[in-house]
Structure formats: structure tokens, C-alpha cells
Enzyme design. Structure first.
Site, short mmCIF file in Angstrom:
data_model
loop_
_atom_site.label_atom_id
_atom_site.label_comp_id
_atom_site.label_asym_id
_atom_site.label_seq_id
_atom_site.Cartn_x
_atom_site.Cartn_y
_atom_site.Cartn_z
N ARG A 76 0.82 -1.21 0.00
CA ARG A 76 0.00 0.00 0.00
C ARG A 76 0.86 1.27 0.00
O ARG A 76 0.52 2.29 -0.60
CB ARG A 76 -0.89 -0.06 1.25
CG ARG A 76 -1.94 0.98 1.34
CD ARG A 76 -3.11 0.68 0.44
NE ARG A 76 -4.09 1.73 0.59
CZ ARG A 76 -5.39 1.57 0.50
NH1 ARG A 76 -5.89 0.39 0.25
NH2 ARG A 76 -6.20 2.58 0.66
N ASN A 118 -11.92 16.24 0.51
CA ASN A 118 -12.69 15.06 0.10
C ASN A 118 -14.16 15.36 0.32
O ASN A 118 -14.52 16.06 1.27
CB ASN A 118 -12.27 13.86 0.96
CG ASN A 118 -12.86 12.54 0.47
OD1 ASN A 118 -13.47 12.47 -0.60
ND2 ASN A 118 -12.67 11.50 1.26
N THR A 119 -15.00 14.83 -0.54
CA THR A 119 -16.43 14.99 -0.33
C THR A 119 -17.04 13.66 0.08
O THR A 119 -16.74 12.62 -0.50
CB THR A 119 -17.12 15.61 -1.57
OG1 THR A 119 -18.53 15.66 -1.33
CG2 THR A 119 -16.86 14.84 -2.84
N HIS A 120 -17.89 13.72 1.12
CA HIS A 120 -18.45 12.51 1.73
C HIS A 120 -19.97 12.63 1.79
O HIS A 120 -20.48 13.68 2.20
CB HIS A 120 -17.86 12.35 3.15
CG HIS A 120 -18.44 11.19 3.89
ND1 HIS A 120 -18.32 9.90 3.45
CD2 HIS A 120 -19.18 11.13 5.03
CE1 HIS A 120 -18.94 9.09 4.29
NE2 HIS A 120 -19.47 9.82 5.25
N ASP A 152 -7.36 14.14 6.34
CA ASP A 152 -6.35 13.82 7.36
C ASP A 152 -6.20 12.30 7.39
O ASP A 152 -6.81 11.61 6.56
CB ASP A 152 -6.74 14.45 8.72
CG ASP A 152 -7.90 13.75 9.40
OD1 ASP A 152 -8.42 12.75 8.85
OD2 ASP A 152 -8.30 14.19 10.49
N GLY A 154 -7.44 10.01 9.14
CA GLY A 154 -8.60 9.23 9.56
C GLY A 154 -9.58 8.96 8.42
O GLY A 154 -9.38 9.37 7.28
N ASP A 156 -12.77 10.01 7.02
CA ASP A 156 -13.76 11.10 6.98
C ASP A 156 -13.77 11.92 8.27
O ASP A 156 -14.83 12.36 8.73
CB ASP A 156 -15.17 10.52 6.68
CG ASP A 156 -15.20 9.74 5.38
OD1 ASP A 156 -14.50 10.14 4.44
OD2 ASP A 156 -15.92 8.72 5.32
C1 GAR Z 1 -20.26 10.87 -3.98
O1 GAR Z 1 -21.52 10.89 -3.36
C2 GAR Z 1 -19.17 10.92 -2.94
O2 GAR Z 1 -19.48 11.68 -1.82
C3 GAR Z 1 -19.06 9.47 -2.58
O3 GAR Z 1 -19.14 8.79 -3.79
C4 GAR Z 1 -19.99 9.53 -4.66
C5 GAR Z 1 -19.26 9.69 -5.97
O4 GAR Z 1 -20.13 10.12 -6.98
N1 GAR Z 1 -17.83 9.23 -1.88
C6 GAR Z 1 -17.73 8.37 -0.86
O5 GAR Z 1 -18.65 7.69 -0.46
C7 GAR Z 1 -16.35 8.31 -0.25
N2 GAR Z 1 -16.41 7.72 1.05
P1 GAR Z 1 -19.55 10.56 -8.41
O6 GAR Z 1 -18.52 9.50 -8.83
O7 GAR Z 1 -20.75 10.56 -9.31
O8 GAR Z 1 -18.93 11.91 -8.25
#
Ligand code: GAR
Length: 215
Positions: A76, A118-120, A152, A154, A156
């Protein structure tokens, strides 16, 4: 007459976006960046797997791509180093993980810590991990949403840059709920990344402030 002080002209903020799937968040950024006033240039898109729609979206937009599969590396750590090196080659000022389904490691954070978001698809700190919409639905919450945070080590857990809330409807399944979240998520991502790029941002402890610090 004294010279008028001026800042050197500044180009758009260089962004690398990492994806693992359909890339609708990436597409929203690409669409926004088509307008020079948005202040962002997507300089590369990276992925942890080939053949995904996210990469196809980048290619259609004429943006260079790279792929590093964990399985192609002895461990990794070497995958993480290669990911960091490939991103760094494009000299981004900001890295956006947009549906990137891998945790980045120490080498990546050494290079991009504090300038990687990052978007969650949940309202942190609730429902971290890969199943945000499913976990929210199973728990029975009435409101969920999406969170943009500074990455970071962790899962999320990083400092929160922005959040957006959406209602959970009685007849939702994971798919309808996630689609409602993603609609709000894309708007939040585009708005927030644009402001970060144009106005700058600072991370102090768990607080993220966009724009000039208030005196
Ligand atoms: C999004 O909703 C994002 O927040 C999520 O995957 C989707 C990607 O959609 N990410 C996670 O769950 C990360 N833990 P996309 O490929 O259509 O942008």
C-alpha cells in the site's frame, strides 16, 4: 511618480481530481471550470481503477489522466507514493477527492496535507466510511447530506470546510437518497472549491476559514 503597487497576474488555481466511479462531481467541476471567472483549471484526473466513467469524462474534456491500481504495487505504501508523485507532477495547488474510494496514506499527506479535500455523502461526524447513505437510511435519520473536509489520516475525520443538508423521505431507498445527496453535494463542491480557489483558505485546528482572516 511612484510606481503603483500591484500583484503579479495570477492564473487559475491548479486542481487535480481523484475519482473511482461515475465522476458526476468531477463533471460539475469541469463544467464550472469552463468559465474563466470560476478561477480553476482541472490539470489532471487520477483514479485507482481503469475503465470508469470518471476517466472518460476527463478524456472528453481533454484533461490528462493517470491510473494507479493498488493491486499493481507490492504494498500500500508504494501505491501511495506513486499516487502522490503522479499528482505532484501536475503541480496542483489543491487536490479534490471526488468519489475516490481509497484512503490516501502518509506519503500523499506529506505532500498534500492541508490542501487536499474530500467529499463525503453524509453529515460528518455521522456515518463515516463507504456506506454513508445506506447507514443514514438504516439509522432512520430524517436529515442527512454531504460534507466537504480537509483530508487527514482518519476515515472522513478531517476539518470540515462545508456541509449541505437534505431531507430523508419516507419512501427512500439507498439509490434515491444518494441521488438527492449528490445533487446537493455537487452544488456545494462547486461553490466551495471555487471560493477556496479565488479567495484562499486557512486551516487552523478544526476550523477552516475561506477568504481573508477577519481582523
Ligand atoms: C459521492 O456521493 C461521494 O461523496 C461518494 O461517492 C460519490 C461519488 O459520486 N464518496 C464516498 O462515499 C467516499 N467515502 P460521483 O462519482 O458521481 O462523483
Amino acid at each position: 511618480m511612484p510606481a503603483t503597487p500591484s500583484s503579479p497576474p495570477r492564473g487559475p488555481t491548479r486542481l487535480v481530481v481523484l475519482v473511482s466511479g461515475s465522476g458526476t462531481n468531477l463533471q460539475a467541476l469541469l463544467d464550472a471550470a469552463a468559465d474563466p471567472a470560476y478561477g480553476v483549471q482541472v490539470v489532471a484526473v487520477g483514479a485507482d481503477r481503469p475503465g470508469i466513467e470518471g476517466l472518460a469524462r476527463a478524456e472528453r474534456a481533454g484533461v490528462p489522466t493517470f491510473v494507479h491500481r493498488v493491486a499493481d504495487f507490492p504494498d500500500r505504501g508504494s501505491w501511495d507514493e506513486a499516487l502522490a508523485a503522479s499528482c505532484a507532477a501536475y503541480e496542483p495547488e489543491l487536490v479534490v477527492l471526488a468519489g475516490f474510494m481509497k484512503l490516501v496514506g502518509p506519503a500523499f499527506l506529506e505532500e498534500f496535507g492541508g490542501r487536499c479535500v474530500n467529499t463525503h455523502p453524509a453529515l460528518s461526524p455521522s456515518f463515516p466510511g463507504m456506506r454513508g447513505p445506506a447507514d443514514a437510511l438504516e439509522y432512520g435519520v430524517k436529515v442527512t447530506g454531504a460534507t466537504l473536509f480537509v483530508v487527514d489520516p482518519g476515515v472522513d475525520t478531517g476539518a470540515i470546510v462545508a456541509q449541505t443538508a437534505v431531507p430523508v423521505e419516507d419512501d427512500d431507498d439507498v439509490e434515491t437518497l444518494h441521488e438527492r445527496i449528490k445533487t446537493a453535494e455537487r452544488a456545494m463542491l462547486v461553490d466551495t472549491v471555487g471560493r477556496m480557489a479565488r479567495e484562499g483558505f486557512a486551516v487552523v485546528g478544526r476550523k477552516v476559514r475561506i477568504g481573508r482572516p477577519v481582523a
